[in-house]
Design an enzyme around this catalytic site. Structure first.
Site, PDB file in Angstrom:
ATOM      1  N   LYS A 149      -6.179   7.270   8.984  1.00  7.27           N
ATOM      2  CA  LYS A 149      -7.307   6.375   8.727  1.00  7.27           C
ATOM      3  C   LYS A 149      -8.529   7.159   8.243  1.00  7.27           C
ATOM      4  O   LYS A 149      -9.287   6.684   7.395  1.00  7.27           O
ATOM      5  CB  LYS A 149      -7.644   5.572   9.975  1.00  7.27           C
ATOM      6  CG  LYS A 149      -6.594   4.529  10.355  1.00  7.27           C
ATOM      7  CD  LYS A 149      -6.444   3.451   9.279  1.00  7.27           C
ATOM      8  CE  LYS A 149      -7.633   2.530   9.240  1.00  7.27           C
ATOM      9  NZ  LYS A 149      -7.464   1.451   8.210  1.00  7.27           N
ATOM     10  N   THR A 184     -11.331   2.590  11.982  1.00  6.16           N
ATOM     11  CA  THR A 184     -11.021   2.558  13.406  1.00  6.16           C
ATOM     12  C   THR A 184     -11.781   3.594  14.220  1.00  6.16           C
ATOM     13  O   THR A 184     -12.223   4.630  13.692  1.00  6.16           O
ATOM     14  CB  THR A 184      -9.504   2.803  13.598  1.00  6.16           C
ATOM     15  OG1 THR A 184      -9.190   2.897  14.991  1.00  6.16           O
ATOM     16  CG2 THR A 184      -9.079   4.109  12.939  1.00  6.16           C
ATOM     17  N   ASP A 185     -11.886   3.334  15.507  1.00  5.86           N
ATOM     18  CA  ASP A 185     -12.453   4.284  16.468  1.00  5.86           C
ATOM     19  C   ASP A 185     -11.558   5.509  16.649  1.00  5.86           C
ATOM     20  O   ASP A 185     -12.009   6.536  17.172  1.00  5.86           O
ATOM     21  CB  ASP A 185     -12.650   3.612  17.825  1.00  5.86           C
ATOM     22  CG  ASP A 185     -11.341   3.058  18.383  1.00  5.86           C
ATOM     23  OD1 ASP A 185     -10.774   2.143  17.759  1.00  5.86           O
ATOM     24  OD2 ASP A 185     -10.874   3.541  19.427  1.00  5.86           O
ATOM     25  N   THR A 208      -0.549   0.344  11.543  1.00  6.81           N
ATOM     26  CA  THR A 208      -1.282   0.347  12.813  1.00  6.81           C
ATOM     27  C   THR A 208      -0.419   0.652  14.035  1.00  6.81           C
ATOM     28  O   THR A 208      -0.918   0.580  15.154  1.00  6.81           O
ATOM     29  CB  THR A 208      -1.982  -1.005  13.024  1.00  6.81           C
ATOM     30  OG1 THR A 208      -0.995  -2.054  13.007  1.00  6.81           O
ATOM     31  CG2 THR A 208      -3.020  -1.263  11.942  1.00  6.81           C
ATOM     32  N   TYR A 263      -2.148   8.494  13.427  1.00  3.69           N
ATOM     33  CA  TYR A 263      -2.805   7.255  13.001  1.00  3.69           C
ATOM     34  C   TYR A 263      -4.279   7.497  12.681  1.00  3.69           C
ATOM     35  O   TYR A 263      -4.769   7.139  11.604  1.00  3.69           O
ATOM     36  CB  TYR A 263      -2.665   6.180  14.079  1.00  3.69           C
ATOM     37  CG  TYR A 263      -3.545   4.976  13.839  1.00  3.69           C
ATOM     38  CD1 TYR A 263      -3.286   4.107  12.778  1.00  3.69           C
ATOM     39  CD2 TYR A 263      -4.649   4.712  14.651  1.00  3.69           C
ATOM     40  CE1 TYR A 263      -4.104   3.012  12.545  1.00  3.69           C
ATOM     41  CE2 TYR A 263      -5.462   3.622  14.422  1.00  3.69           C
ATOM     42  CZ  TYR A 263      -5.190   2.773  13.366  1.00  3.69           C
ATOM     43  OH  TYR A 263      -6.012   1.691  13.124  1.00  3.69           O
ATOM     44  N   LEU A 290       0.814  -1.219   0.000  1.00  6.13           N
ATOM     45  CA  LEU A 290       0.000   0.000   0.000  1.00  6.13           C
ATOM     46  C   LEU A 290       0.847   1.268   0.000  1.00  6.13           C
ATOM     47  O   LEU A 290       0.360   2.339  -0.369  1.00  6.13           O
ATOM     48  CB  LEU A 290      -0.941   0.003   1.205  1.00  6.13           C
ATOM     49  CG  LEU A 290      -2.083  -1.013   1.179  1.00  6.13           C
ATOM     50  CD1 LEU A 290      -2.936  -0.882   2.442  1.00  6.13           C
ATOM     51  CD2 LEU A 290      -2.945  -0.862  -0.054  1.00  6.13           C
TER      52      LEU A 290
END
Length: 305
Positions: A129, A101-102, A62, A125, A37
């Protein structure tokens, strides 16, 4: 159903590889060096060559704390790369499921987060995302973005494995008690992804099935409560255990700030896709049992000293 899974070593990717057959599906994992990626130039060719009925992007940068020092890399993988995947899925005319993600939230809400709540990432992060979510929405129409949280499994690095390892070395473990979330089994996520995939394939004109969804384990806990349950189960199964000493997040500073509230409201997923993940406590027990059994087997083989 042939599922192209981007990612080879991640918890969700490995869980999909394990669970697909039980659902009568085939999961084909593709990752580095064939598909990276961080290198958009090779993404389209790799996906077209692999071929499948649906694409699941389960790969991401991550390392939350490390991302603070390499924002360009995190953005390349989680943002730009995700957009190229979405554009390729659109060109291939196949549905895309993108895992998010949260961490796109700042954690200040007084309720479990809904899909339409304002986003405000606290660190690199989460921001990367969110960039990926935006890129997917811009490049494709036939997609489902699935935000999840606090993922654990028998695979890779995660909180459950860390707690069991620490319990083998010490009698007491300090664990953050003022952050709350939705512990989620990656194996449950895999089951949910397969269900969503079938819905997207079988109902191609249903726009309600497309878009943004929250998919996390049922029930909420603090990290300290999560750890306590891990140790209780482990002790019952004859594994390592320790006393939990609740601490504040401020007592355990990290380069990246975490949301105090990572609870996700998964009502939309239930109402549109008919998918509800099990309660985190019920899914935790088989995971702990499996990890303890695997450790015992390694010890008997001489792999653990």
């Amino acid at each position: 159903m042939r599922i192209i899974v981007i990612g080879k070593e991640g918890q969700v990717a490995r869980s999909l590889a394990e669970r697909a057959r039980a659902h009568g599906a085939q999961a084909v994992l593709v990752g580095r060096p064939k598909l990276d990626l961080a290198d958009p130039s090779g993404i389209e060719d790799a996906l077209i060559e692999t071929g499948g009925d649906v694409i699941v992007n389960a790969a991401a940068y991550t390392a939350v704390d490390q991302a603070e020092s390499v924002p360009e890399l995190a953005e390349a993988i989680n943002g730009i790369g995700a957009g190229v995947v979405a554009g390729t899925a659109a060109a291939m005319n196949v549905p895309l499921i993108h895992i998010s993600t949260d961490y796109v939230f700042d954690g200040t809400a007084d309720h479990p987060y809904r899909e339409d709540d304002p986003v405000a990432p606290l660190g690199v992060y989460g921001a990367s995302k969110l960039l990926g979510e935006e890129a997917v929405a811009a490049e494709a129409e036939n997609y489902a973005i699935l935000r999840t949280a606090w993922v654990y499994s028998p695979f890779g690095k995660n909180f459950v494995k860390t707690m069991l390892r620490l319990a083998g070395d010490r009698d007491e473990v300090g664990v953050v008690a003022d952050q709350h979330g939705s512990p989620t089994s990656a194996l449950d996520i895999a089951d949910g992804i397969i269900a969503v995939s079938r819905n997207l394939l079988e109902r191609p004109d249903d726009k309600n099935l497309r878009g943004l969804f929250h998919m996390a384990g049922t029930g909420f806990a603090s990290w300290a409560e999560f750890a306590t349950e891990i140790f209780t189960l482990s002790a019952h199964l004859g594994g390592p255990s320790a006393k939990v000493r609740p601490i504040a997040a401020a007592d355990y500073p990290t380069p990246a700030k975490r949301p105090a509230n990572s609870r996700l409201d998964c009502t939309r997923l239930k109402e549109t896709h008919g998918v509800v993940l099990p309660h985190w406590r019920s899914s935790l027990e088989p995971c702990v049992k499996r990890l303890i059994e695997e450790t015992r087997k390694e010890f008997l083989r001489g792999d653990v000293r």
